[in-house]
Design a protein around this motif. Structure first.
Motif, PDB file in Angstrom:
ATOM      1  N   ARG A  35       0.812  -1.223   0.000  1.00 48.16           N
ATOM      2  CA  ARG A  35       0.000   0.000   0.000  1.00 48.16           C
ATOM      3  C   ARG A  35       0.841   1.266   0.000  1.00 48.16           C
ATOM      4  O   ARG A  35       0.349   2.353  -0.275  1.00 48.16           O
ATOM      5  CB  ARG A  35      -0.956  -0.016   1.202  1.00 48.16           C
ATOM      6  N   PHE A  36       2.157   1.118   0.322  1.00 46.18           N
ATOM      7  CA  PHE A  36       3.040   2.272   0.219  1.00 46.18           C
ATOM      8  C   PHE A  36       3.264   2.645  -1.247  1.00 46.18           C
ATOM      9  O   PHE A  36       3.577   3.779  -1.563  1.00 46.18           O
ATOM     10  CB  PHE A  36       4.396   1.978   0.865  1.00 46.18           C
ATOM     11  N   ALA A  37       3.163   1.670  -2.129  1.00 50.77           N
ATOM     12  CA  ALA A  37       3.432   1.911  -3.551  1.00 50.77           C
ATOM     13  C   ALA A  37       2.235   2.588  -4.203  1.00 50.77           C
ATOM     14  O   ALA A  37       1.096   2.419  -3.797  1.00 50.77           O
ATOM     15  CB  ALA A  37       3.737   0.595  -4.261  1.00 50.77           C
ATOM     16  N   GLY A  38       2.512   3.344  -5.227  1.00 55.80           N
ATOM     17  CA  GLY A  38       1.440   3.941  -6.000  1.00 55.80           C
ATOM     18  C   GLY A  38       0.806   5.163  -5.366  1.00 55.80           C
ATOM     19  O   GLY A  38      -0.290   5.555  -5.744  1.00 55.80           O
ATOM     20  N   GLY A  39       1.467   5.764  -4.383  1.00 53.35           N
ATOM     21  CA  GLY A  39       0.929   6.966  -3.755  1.00 53.35           C
ATOM     22  C   GLY A  39       0.898   8.129  -4.728  1.00 53.35           C
ATOM     23  O   GLY A  39       1.594   8.143  -5.736  1.00 53.35           O
ATOM     24  N   GLU A  40       0.081   9.136  -4.407  1.00 56.42           N
ATOM     25  CA  GLU A  40      -0.081  10.245  -5.337  1.00 56.42           C
ATOM     26  C   GLU A  40       0.962  11.332  -5.143  1.00 56.42           C
ATOM     27  O   GLU A  40       1.356  11.989  -6.098  1.00 56.42           O
ATOM     28  CB  GLU A  40      -1.489  10.828  -5.187  1.00 56.42           C
ATOM     29  N   ASP A  41       1.390  11.589  -3.922  1.00 51.03           N
ATOM     30  CA  ASP A  41       2.342  12.660  -3.632  1.00 51.03           C
ATOM     31  C   ASP A  41       3.752  12.086  -3.617  1.00 51.03           C
ATOM     32  O   ASP A  41       4.096  11.312  -2.719  1.00 51.03           O
ATOM     33  CB  ASP A  41       2.020  13.285  -2.278  1.00 51.03           C
ATOM     34  N   PRO A  42       4.594  12.444  -4.595  1.00 48.60           N
ATOM     35  CA  PRO A  42       5.947  11.877  -4.653  1.00 48.60           C
ATOM     36  C   PRO A  42       6.741  12.108  -3.376  1.00 48.60           C
ATOM     37  O   PRO A  42       7.494  11.234  -2.947  1.00 48.60           O
ATOM     38  CB  PRO A  42       6.576  12.606  -5.845  1.00 48.60           C
ATOM     39  N   ALA A  43       6.596  13.289  -2.759  1.00 42.58           N
ATOM     40  CA  ALA A  43       7.342  13.572  -1.530  1.00 42.58           C
ATOM     41  C   ALA A  43       6.900  12.641  -0.409  1.00 42.58           C
ATOM     42  O   ALA A  43       7.719  12.122   0.356  1.00 42.58           O
ATOM     43  CB  ALA A  43       7.158  15.027  -1.122  1.00 42.58           C
ATOM     44  N   GLU A  44       5.597  12.412  -0.302  1.00 44.43           N
ATOM     45  CA  GLU A  44       5.088  11.520   0.735  1.00 44.43           C
ATOM     46  C   GLU A  44       5.519  10.086   0.471  1.00 44.43           C
ATOM     47  O   GLU A  44       5.867   9.348   1.399  1.00 44.43           O
ATOM     48  CB  GLU A  44       3.565  11.608   0.809  1.00 44.43           C
ATOM     49  N   VAL A  45       5.480   9.684  -0.789  1.00 43.78           N
ATOM     50  CA  VAL A  45       5.908   8.328  -1.136  1.00 43.78           C
ATOM     51  C   VAL A  45       7.382   8.144  -0.803  1.00 43.78           C
ATOM     52  O   VAL A  45       7.787   7.111  -0.251  1.00 43.78           O
ATOM     53  CB  VAL A  45       5.644   8.039  -2.625  1.00 43.78           C
ATOM     54  N   SER A  46       8.208   9.155  -1.121  1.00 42.22           N
ATOM     55  CA  SER A  46       9.641   9.076  -0.848  1.00 42.22           C
ATOM     56  C   SER A  46       9.902   8.978   0.652  1.00 42.22           C
ATOM     57  O   SER A  46      10.713   8.164   1.108  1.00 42.22           O
ATOM     58  CB  SER A  46      10.347  10.302  -1.427  1.00 42.22           C
ATOM     59  N   ALA A  47       9.219   9.802   1.432  1.00 40.81           N
ATOM     60  CA  ALA A  47       9.391   9.765   2.883  1.00 40.81           C
ATOM     61  C   ALA A  47       8.928   8.428   3.448  1.00 40.81           C
ATOM     62  O   ALA A  47       9.569   7.850   4.333  1.00 40.81           O
ATOM     63  CB  ALA A  47       8.629  10.918   3.526  1.00 40.81           C
ATOM     64  N   ALA A  48       7.808   7.925   2.946  1.00 44.30           N
ATOM     65  CA  ALA A  48       7.297   6.642   3.426  1.00 44.30           C
ATOM     66  C   ALA A  48       8.246   5.517   3.060  1.00 44.30           C
ATOM     67  O   ALA A  48       8.462   4.589   3.845  1.00 44.30           O
ATOM     68  CB  ALA A  48       5.912   6.378   2.828  1.00 44.30           C
ATOM     69  N   ALA A  49       8.827   5.582   1.868  1.00 43.11           N
ATOM     70  CA  ALA A  49       9.773   4.545   1.443  1.00 43.11           C
ATOM     71  C   ALA A  49      10.994   4.525   2.347  1.00 43.11           C
ATOM     72  O   ALA A  49      11.503   3.451   2.704  1.00 43.11           O
ATOM     73  CB  ALA A  49      10.189   4.780  -0.012  1.00 43.11           C
ATOM     74  N   SER A  50      11.482   5.713   2.733  1.00 38.79           N
ATOM     75  CA  SER A  50      12.631   5.784   3.627  1.00 38.79           C
ATOM     76  C   SER A  50      12.286   5.230   5.006  1.00 38.79           C
ATOM     77  O   SER A  50      13.037   4.435   5.582  1.00 38.79           O
ATOM     78  CB  SER A  50      13.110   7.238   3.744  1.00 38.79           C
ATOM     79  N   ARG A  51      11.129   5.642   5.555  1.00 44.21           N
ATOM     80  CA  ARG A  51      10.719   5.123   6.868  1.00 44.21           C
ATOM     81  C   ARG A  51      10.547   3.613   6.830  1.00 44.21           C
ATOM     82  O   ARG A  51      10.945   2.902   7.761  1.00 44.21           O
ATOM     83  CB  ARG A  51       9.401   5.780   7.306  1.00 44.21           C
ATOM     84  N   LEU A  52       9.968   3.129   5.755  1.00 48.13           N
ATOM     85  CA  LEU A  52       9.755   1.693   5.612  1.00 48.13           C
ATOM     86  C   LEU A  52      11.073   0.943   5.582  1.00 48.13           C
ATOM     87  O   LEU A  52      11.230  -0.093   6.244  1.00 48.13           O
ATOM     88  CB  LEU A  52       8.965   1.426   4.321  1.00 48.13           C
ATOM     89  N   ALA A  53      12.042   1.445   4.828  1.00 45.67           N
ATOM     90  CA  ALA A  53      13.341   0.776   4.733  1.00 45.67           C
ATOM     91  C   ALA A  53      13.992   0.679   6.105  1.00 45.67           C
ATOM     92  O   ALA A  53      14.494  -0.389   6.499  1.00 45.67           O
ATOM     93  CB  ALA A  53      14.251   1.535   3.763  1.00 45.67           C
ATOM     94  N   HIS A  54      13.991   1.775   6.875  1.00 49.39           N
ATOM     95  CA  HIS A  54      14.592   1.763   8.209  1.00 49.39           C
ATOM     96  C   HIS A  54      13.835   0.825   9.147  1.00 49.39           C
ATOM     97  O   HIS A  54      14.445   0.091   9.940  1.00 49.39           O
ATOM     98  CB  HIS A  54      14.634   3.175   8.777  1.00 49.39           C
ATOM     99  N   ALA A  55      12.507   0.825   9.061  1.00 49.98           N
ATOM    100  CA  ALA A  55      11.716  -0.046   9.933  1.00 49.98           C
ATOM    101  C   ALA A  55      11.954  -1.516   9.618  1.00 49.98           C
ATOM    102  O   ALA A  55      12.062  -2.346  10.520  1.00 49.98           O
ATOM    103  CB  ALA A  55      10.230   0.285   9.799  1.00 49.98           C
ATOM    104  N   LEU A  56      12.038  -1.841   8.334  1.00 49.41           N
ATOM    105  CA  LEU A  56      12.263  -3.230   7.950  1.00 49.41           C
ATOM    106  C   LEU A  56      13.624  -3.722   8.426  1.00 49.41           C
ATOM    107  O   LEU A  56      13.743  -4.834   8.959  1.00 49.41           O
ATOM    108  CB  LEU A  56      12.164  -3.384   6.428  1.00 49.41           C
ATOM    109  N   VAL A  57      14.651  -2.906   8.218  1.00 48.85           N
ATOM    110  CA  VAL A  57      15.999  -3.326   8.620  1.00 48.85           C
ATOM    111  C   VAL A  57      16.095  -3.447  10.137  1.00 48.85           C
ATOM    112  O   VAL A  57      16.576  -4.455  10.675  1.00 48.85           O
ATOM    113  CB  VAL A  57      17.054  -2.347   8.081  1.00 48.85           C
TER     114      VAL A  57
END
Length: 224
Positions: A35-57
């Motif tokens: 559900r993180f993928a395909g977001g409408e706001d590129p800035a929000e998607v980028s921030a979410a992708a970064s948070r997700l990467a840190h949380a997963l690791v």
């Protein structure tokens, strides 16, 4: 091949020295990650992708259940490479999200076209130092390289992530050299193919450099 969207832009210290951003974060399921993928706001998607990467690791390295880590390693199998690409492929090359994408992309490309990757790896065999860092069984075939990239991914979640980045970078360097040598052999008989393969080699070399920079950034605490 999807791996080439990622291509652009060492000391093994323990990741335990990095400050933990969350207290044992809840591990997201692949359905939630999608559900993180395909977001409408590129800035929000980028921030979410970064948070997700840190949380997963962070979560993977503190998770006791091997099945959870196995699911993290199998994200591409469960979500599909396109979904994972939507999550992380556009992240900065030197970032945690960008580096994780490169690990998954290398793993997926190796699994999909193992014969070619094994041939390129063998052709780059003279890159002795990089070969040793990567750690592949000699001489490698498709299955050996698939296991190698799986081991590298596992290391990102279960061991020292900077070492995983360096091993992936070394693997990419060996394959890139092999692609270059194959391209040289094709210059007369198939010049267009030679040019295409040379460009692939250049992009893969860029992937290696970005992973090396990411490893350094993780160790000094600057990797976003």
């Amino acid at each position: 091949m999807a791996v080439h969207r990622a291509a652009s832009g060492r000391g093994a210290s323990s990741t335990a020295s990095r400050p933990v951003r969350h207290h044992r974060p809840r591990m997201s399921t692949p359905d939630e990650l999608a559900r993180f993928a395909g977001g409408e706001d590129p800035a929000e998607v980028s921030a979410a992708a970064s948070r997700l990467a840190h949380a997963l690791v962070t979560g993977g390295q503190t998770e006791d259940d091997p099945q959870v880590v196995e699911r993290l390693i199998g994200l591409v199998d469960e979500l599909g490479i396109d979904t994972v690409a939507e999550l992380w492929a556009d992240a900065p090359a030197v970032s945690l999200a960008g580096a994780l994408w490169r690990l998954y992309a290398l793993h997926e490309a190796t699994a999909r076209d193992g014969e070619s990757w094994a041939a390129w790896y063998r052709a780059g065999h003279d890159a002795h130092v990089a070969r040793a860092v990567a750690g592949a069984v000699e001489p490698p075939g498709p299955e050996e390289l698939r296991r190698l990239t799986t081991t590298i991914l596992t290391g990102a979640y279960r061991a020292e992530i900077d070492v995983a980045f360096e091993r992936a970078a070394a693997y990419a360097r060996v394959v890139s050299l092999g692609q270059t040598r194959h391209a040289e052999d094709l210059e007369i008989a198939a010049p267009e193919h030679a040019v295409h393969l040379t460009r692939r080699a250049e992009r893969l070399l860029g992937t290696a450099e970005a992973l090396e920079d990411s490893a350094r950034g993780w160790r000094d605490g600057s990797l976003d």
